[in-house]
Scaffold this active site. Sequence first.
Site, short mmCIF file in Angstrom:
data_model
loop_
_atom_site.label_atom_id
_atom_site.label_comp_id
_atom_site.label_asym_id
_atom_site.label_seq_id
_atom_site.Cartn_x
_atom_site.Cartn_y
_atom_site.Cartn_z
CE LYS A 1 0.73 -3.95 7.04
NZ LYS A 1 1.03 -3.23 5.69
CE1 TYR B 1 -16.01 -2.46 -7.46
CE2 TYR B 1 -15.85 -4.42 -8.99
CZ TYR B 1 -16.49 -3.40 -8.59
OH TYR B 1 -17.54 -3.13 -9.37
CB THR C 1 -0.87 0.07 1.47
OG1 THR C 1 -1.66 -1.19 1.18
CG2 THR C 1 -1.70 1.18 1.52
CB THR C 2 3.59 2.31 2.14
OG1 THR C 2 2.59 2.06 3.37
CG2 THR C 2 4.41 3.76 2.65
CE1 TYR D 1 -2.11 -4.90 4.98
CE2 TYR D 1 -1.62 -4.62 2.76
CZ TYR D 1 -1.81 -3.89 3.99
OH TYR D 1 -1.73 -2.70 3.91
NE ARG E 1 -5.12 1.92 2.39
CZ ARG E 1 -4.64 3.13 1.76
NH1 ARG E 1 -4.85 3.33 0.15
NH2 ARG E 1 -3.68 3.89 2.26
CB ILE F 1 4.33 -4.81 8.22
CG1 ILE F 1 4.84 -6.21 8.31
CG2 ILE F 1 4.66 -4.34 6.79
CD1 ILE F 1 4.12 -7.21 7.20
#
Length: 295
Positions: A165, A111, A48-49, A137, A142, A207
Amino acid sequence: MSRIPVRGSLVALVTPFNEDGSVNFEKLGELIDFHLENETDALVILGTTGESSTMSHEEDNAVCEYTVKRVAGRIPVICGSGSNDTRTMLEKSLAFERLGADGLLIITPYYNKANEEGIYRHFATVADAVKIPCILYNVPGRTGCSISEANVARLSKHPNIIGIKEASGNISYAAKIARYLSDDFVMYSGNDDMIVPMLALGASGVISVLANVAPRETHRMVMDFLEGRVKESRDLQLKLLEVTNDLFIEVNPIPVKEALNLMGKDVGGYRLPLCPMTEAHRETLRRSMAAAGLI
């Protein structure tokens, strides 16, 4: 990456861009060296980052290959290969494995969402196909869907899935899945404001977005706790709490890239739909970074 999971601070690394929006590999190398010199325990790239959602597969592969070569085995390199399309996640995962990644970070099918069995098969398909270890994850804020406790229980038994995570921000959920932790399946905090509480539940590290700007402090916070210096760990969590919160004053990674630029790292801007933060938020971030001694 060893089959024995990494402990400590795993930085969720930003992807630096040139003015034209292309990947700035020179700056990427400087960031990698910065982390190698400041006690970061592993690099997590293309998450993401790292703005992977706006990058092409060719760019992903180039960043993976460059990072693996630059690190040269000194710390593990974990690549985010997630997609809402299981076939795409599998293709990316196999590509990163060929390019030398030590491990993979694989995400829930955003989605699409999928049902329980679909989410299980989404992860198991990749874990069955690769030889490098996988980290689940969970970030429902998100993706719009979470990994259920039942699926964590099932997936924790897979010999090639070594951890999760956990970035839901829900400490009750984290406590429920903590019962499945073992020497072969660990949990990482996905929220920098919850590092110490997650460690108290049995997490092996974080993380971290914060580690982009405070790598040595983030490593120390984790290792202090794991080595029994709980008060020192807690004090550091509280000392950095204001800047930690301000790194999410706008959607990640906008603030952390701005923070790195304030530190003189010159990591560039963003790809749309991300764009520069407001001046008011920039000033708030600048003040908290100064107070924390980061600039």
